[in-house]
Design a protein around this motif. Structure first.
Motif, PDB file in Angstrom:
ATOM      1  N   LYS A  79       0.839  -1.195   0.000  1.00 30.56           N
ATOM      2  CA  LYS A  79       0.000   0.000   0.000  1.00 30.56           C
ATOM      3  C   LYS A  79       0.875   1.247   0.000  1.00 30.56           C
ATOM      4  O   LYS A  79       0.499   2.278  -0.565  1.00 30.56           O
ATOM      5  CB  LYS A  79      -0.947  -0.010   1.196  1.00 30.56           C
TER       6      LYS A  79
ATOM      7  N   LYS B 124      -2.924   1.673   8.170  1.00 32.43           N
ATOM      8  CA  LYS B 124      -2.934   0.429   7.398  1.00 32.43           C
ATOM      9  C   LYS B 124      -1.561  -0.237   7.397  1.00 32.43           C
ATOM     10  O   LYS B 124      -0.553   0.435   7.153  1.00 32.43           O
ATOM     11  CB  LYS B 124      -3.311   0.708   5.929  1.00 32.43           C
TER      12      LYS B 124
ATOM     13  N   ALA C 250      -6.284  -2.959   7.519  1.00 34.36           N
ATOM     14  CA  ALA C 250      -6.651  -1.535   7.540  1.00 34.36           C
ATOM     15  C   ALA C 250      -7.472  -1.260   8.800  1.00 34.36           C
ATOM     16  O   ALA C 250      -8.548  -1.826   8.981  1.00 34.36           O
ATOM     17  CB  ALA C 250      -7.448  -1.181   6.299  1.00 34.36           C
TER      18      ALA C 250
ATOM     19  N   GLU D  49      -3.446   7.590   6.957  1.00 35.23           N
ATOM     20  CA  GLU D  49      -4.142   8.488   6.034  1.00 35.23           C
ATOM     21  C   GLU D  49      -5.412   9.096   6.621  1.00 35.23           C
ATOM     22  O   GLU D  49      -5.958   8.605   7.606  1.00 35.23           O
ATOM     23  CB  GLU D  49      -4.440   7.783   4.699  1.00 35.23           C
ATOM     24  N   GLU D  50      -5.856  10.159   6.002  1.00 33.73           N
ATOM     25  CA  GLU D  50      -7.079  10.826   6.445  1.00 33.73           C
ATOM     26  C   GLU D  50      -8.254   9.872   6.240  1.00 33.73           C
ATOM     27  O   GLU D  50      -8.276   9.085   5.291  1.00 33.73           O
ATOM     28  CB  GLU D  50      -7.315  12.118   5.644  1.00 33.73           C
TER      29      GLU D  50
ATOM     30  N   LEU E  43     -11.848   9.224   5.080  1.00 28.44           N
ATOM     31  CA  LEU E  43     -12.784   9.843   4.144  1.00 28.44           C
ATOM     32  C   LEU E  43     -14.218   9.506   4.529  1.00 28.44           C
ATOM     33  O   LEU E  43     -14.481   8.480   5.150  1.00 28.44           O
ATOM     34  CB  LEU E  43     -12.510   9.333   2.730  1.00 28.44           C
TER      35      LEU E  43
ATOM     36  N   GLU F  68     -18.769   3.313  -0.528  1.00 25.35           N
ATOM     37  CA  GLU F  68     -17.727   2.535  -1.192  1.00 25.35           C
ATOM     38  C   GLU F  68     -18.235   1.776  -2.407  1.00 25.35           C
ATOM     39  O   GLU F  68     -19.352   1.281  -2.422  1.00 25.35           O
ATOM     40  CB  GLU F  68     -17.121   1.531  -0.211  1.00 25.35           C
TER      41      GLU F  68
ATOM     42  N   GLU G 247      -7.536   1.719  -2.373  1.00 30.52           N
ATOM     43  CA  GLU G 247      -6.497   0.712  -2.591  1.00 30.52           C
ATOM     44  C   GLU G 247      -6.719   0.098  -3.964  1.00 30.52           C
ATOM     45  O   GLU G 247      -7.767   0.268  -4.577  1.00 30.52           O
ATOM     46  CB  GLU G 247      -6.600  -0.400  -1.540  1.00 30.52           C
TER      47      GLU G 247
HETATM   48  N1  ADP Z   1      -9.084   6.608   3.914  1.00 36.05           N
HETATM   49  C1  ADP Z   1     -10.115   5.892   4.331  1.00 36.05           C
HETATM   50  N2  ADP Z   1     -11.207   6.516   4.842  1.00 36.05           N
HETATM   51  C2  ADP Z   1     -12.265   5.805   5.302  1.00 36.05           C
HETATM   52  N3  ADP Z   1     -12.319   4.455   5.280  1.00 36.05           N
HETATM   53  C3  ADP Z   1     -11.263   3.780   4.790  1.00 36.05           C
HETATM   54  C4  ADP Z   1     -10.122   4.458   4.279  1.00 36.05           C
HETATM   55  N4  ADP Z   1      -9.240   3.532   3.860  1.00 36.05           N
HETATM   56  C5  ADP Z   1      -9.808   2.338   4.093  1.00 36.05           C
HETATM   57  N5  ADP Z   1     -11.026   2.465   4.643  1.00 36.05           N
HETATM   58  C6  ADP Z   1     -11.953   1.389   5.043  1.00 36.05           C
HETATM   59  O1  ADP Z   1     -11.198   0.219   5.345  1.00 36.05           O
HETATM   60  C7  ADP Z   1     -11.511  -0.819   4.424  1.00 36.05           C
HETATM   61  C8  ADP Z   1     -10.258  -1.605   4.091  1.00 36.05           C
HETATM   62  O2  ADP Z   1      -9.283  -0.747   3.530  1.00 36.05           O
HETATM   63  P1  ADP Z   1      -8.509  -1.105   2.206  1.00 36.05           P
HETATM   64  O3  ADP Z   1      -7.601   0.010   1.871  1.00 36.05           O
HETATM   65  O4  ADP Z   1      -9.496  -1.503   1.166  1.00 36.05           O
HETATM   66  O5  ADP Z   1      -7.598  -2.326   2.655  1.00 36.05           O
HETATM   67  P2  ADP Z   1      -7.795  -3.903   2.636  1.00 36.05           P
HETATM   68  O6  ADP Z   1      -8.948  -4.239   1.743  1.00 36.05           O
HETATM   69  O7  ADP Z   1      -6.500  -4.398   2.114  1.00 36.05           O
HETATM   70  O8  ADP Z   1      -8.025  -4.265   4.058  1.00 36.05           O
HETATM   71  C9  ADP Z   1     -12.127  -0.126   3.226  1.00 36.05           C
HETATM   72  O9  ADP Z   1     -12.967  -0.988   2.510  1.00 36.05           O
HETATM   73  C10 ADP Z   1     -12.869   1.023   3.889  1.00 36.05           C
HETATM   74  O10 ADP Z   1     -14.085   0.573   4.441  1.00 36.05           O
END
Ligand code: ADP
Ligand code: MG
Length: 424
Positions: free
Chosen positions: A105, A146, A156, A188-189, A191, A195, A286
């Protein structure tokens, strides 16, 4: 003579892909490493761990494999595609360099920044003290921490405040809850939005979007409970308009493919970005570098074209010359899981009712095993029941009607997959 195709994985996704491949007149035999009781019925299972690249290479050689189609995340960053290609074997799937887009990531965030792809503001750290200092310098607000590496979708940690973020850093970097996946962290911030995701078939230069699909991550009906690998899916998605899909293609998929090619790591395989749609724009959370599970099950059920023809063309950089057609009929996939999943559950329970399923309904196996007493449960997600229908409601009704036939001790499914209450 048809091709001998290798798949690596043991999910319903691999069963669905194997099922589609066996319909191709150009495929002689499908091999699945390690596979499950479902793949055993239509293909040949090969008992090899997906991370054991040396044994996979050896098996590809011994079994005279002609083609590798990547579906699961683990093998590609470990160089399976690179090593098979060295031996002259065509592959649909990313090289280790290209697979970093999913496997790191930290790398993919930098890639997005460098290529003007909208993503949450972030910083990357290797050192715990530095990461702590950074979090302490931020306002006390929601934040996401993450693990950078592959963590089976669990790495994450979405935190409400600074304290939560510090705890997350401790979990990932000190307690090493995700092993080496936590060598680096991305902070990260957080959001706000909703989704969605996109799947694109890529040959390094050309990317073709599949129809949209929506998955259900939470364990329990009503989007309650813990996150899982996915409890169901349907396609096409009610909330992905043509305009949104076009925007994702132009703003995300196209610049990603161009960026990867410019870096000298053209992306071959299935690109599957996860996005957060916000008032400020479409943010990439991601990238995944393979098909989603359970999205694959509903997409395979809707694919009219020959999957092998598509993937072979993509492997050779000739995707623009193949037609890819999809059924207009929606598809719904309902996952039946072991009671307790994603926490503790028991296995070894006999699965009843597989013989009662309608002929035009597919039951794709995941955690199943064949024993002398019959097919038994062998994992958290056990099966995905997939049906198509003239309408989403009809597909949904058919999937659930058939899912009721399947019985095993502790069987659990959500009752609200593809139950559309509101249109966004
Ligand atoms: N910047 C973000 N802001 C809000 N929610 C996030 C953010 N990044 C990830 N998430 C939440 O965490 C979940 C998992 O993150 P992701 O980057 O998809 O990693 P992974 O699928 O590898 O666990 C996302 O589906 C989302 O629900
Ligand atoms: Mg994700």
């Amino acid at each position: 003579m048809g091709a001998r195709v290798l798949l690596v994985g043991m999910g319903a996704r691999e069963h669905a892909v194997a099922w589609k491949l066996t319909q191709s007149p150009d495929v002689e035999e499908v091999f699945v490493a390690p596979g499950n009781a479902g793949t055993a019925q239509i293909a040949t299972n090969v008992p090899i761990d997906p991370k054991d690249i040396d044994s996979l290479i050896e098996a590809a050689n011994d079994l005279k494999i002609d083609f590798y189609l990547a579906t699961m995340d683990d093998p590609q960053p470990l160089g399976l595609v690179d090593r098979l290609r060295e031996r002259g074997l065509p592959c649909y799937g990313p090289t280790a360099a290209a697979a970093q887009i999913e496997a790191s990531k930290a790398w993919s965030k930098q890639f997005m920044v460098d290529h003007g792809i909208t993503t949450a503001i972030h910083r990357t750290f290797r050192d715990h003290n530095d990461a702590v200092a950074y979090v302490e310098s931020l306002p006390d607000a929601p934040i996401v921490v993450k693990a950078s590496g592959l963590a089976a979708g669990k790495g994450a940690l979405v935190c409400d405040d600074r304290e939560g973020a510090l705890l997350a850093l401790d979990t990932i970097m000190i307690k090493r809850a995700f092993g080496t996946a936590g060598d680096q962290v991305v902070i990260e911030e957080r959001l706000q939005g909703w989704e969605t995701s996109t799947h694109a078939i890529c040959d390094g230069e050309t990317a073709v979007l599949t129809p949209s699909a929506t998955d259900y991550k939470r364990a329990l009906t009503g989007d309650r409970g813990l996150n899982t690998g996915g409890m169901g899916a349907y396609s096409p998605s009610i909330d992905v308009t043509t305009a949104l899909s076009k925007a994702i293609e132009q703003e995300v998929v196209k610049p990603t493919i161009e960026g990867m090619a410019a870096l000298g790591s053209p992306f071959n395989g299935t690109l599957y970005p996860g996005l957060m749609i916000t008032d400020r724009g479409n943010y990439v959370l991601e990238y995944n570098a393979r098909l989603g599970d359970p999205e694959a099950q509903v997409l395979m059920a809707r694919l009219n074209s020959d999957l092998f023809t598509i993937c072979r063309a993509a492997a050779e950089g000739g995707l623009s010359s193949v037609d890819i057609s999809w059924s207009k009929e929606p598809a719904v996939g309902v996952v039946i899981a072991s009671g307790g999943y994603p926490r503790e559950y028991t296995t070894g329970h006999l699965i009843d009712g597989l013989d009662k399923i309608d002929e035009d309904v597919q039951v794709f196996h995941a955690g199943t095993a064949l024993t002398p007493k019959g097919v038994v449960t062998n994992g958290g997600r056990v099966l995905t029941v997939v049906a198509r229908g003239p309408t989403l409601a009809a597909a949904r009704a058919k999937a659930y009607e058939n899912a009721q036939f399947i019985r095993f001790e502790g069987a659990y499914m959500r009752s609200d997959i593809a139950e559309i209450e509101e249109i966004r």
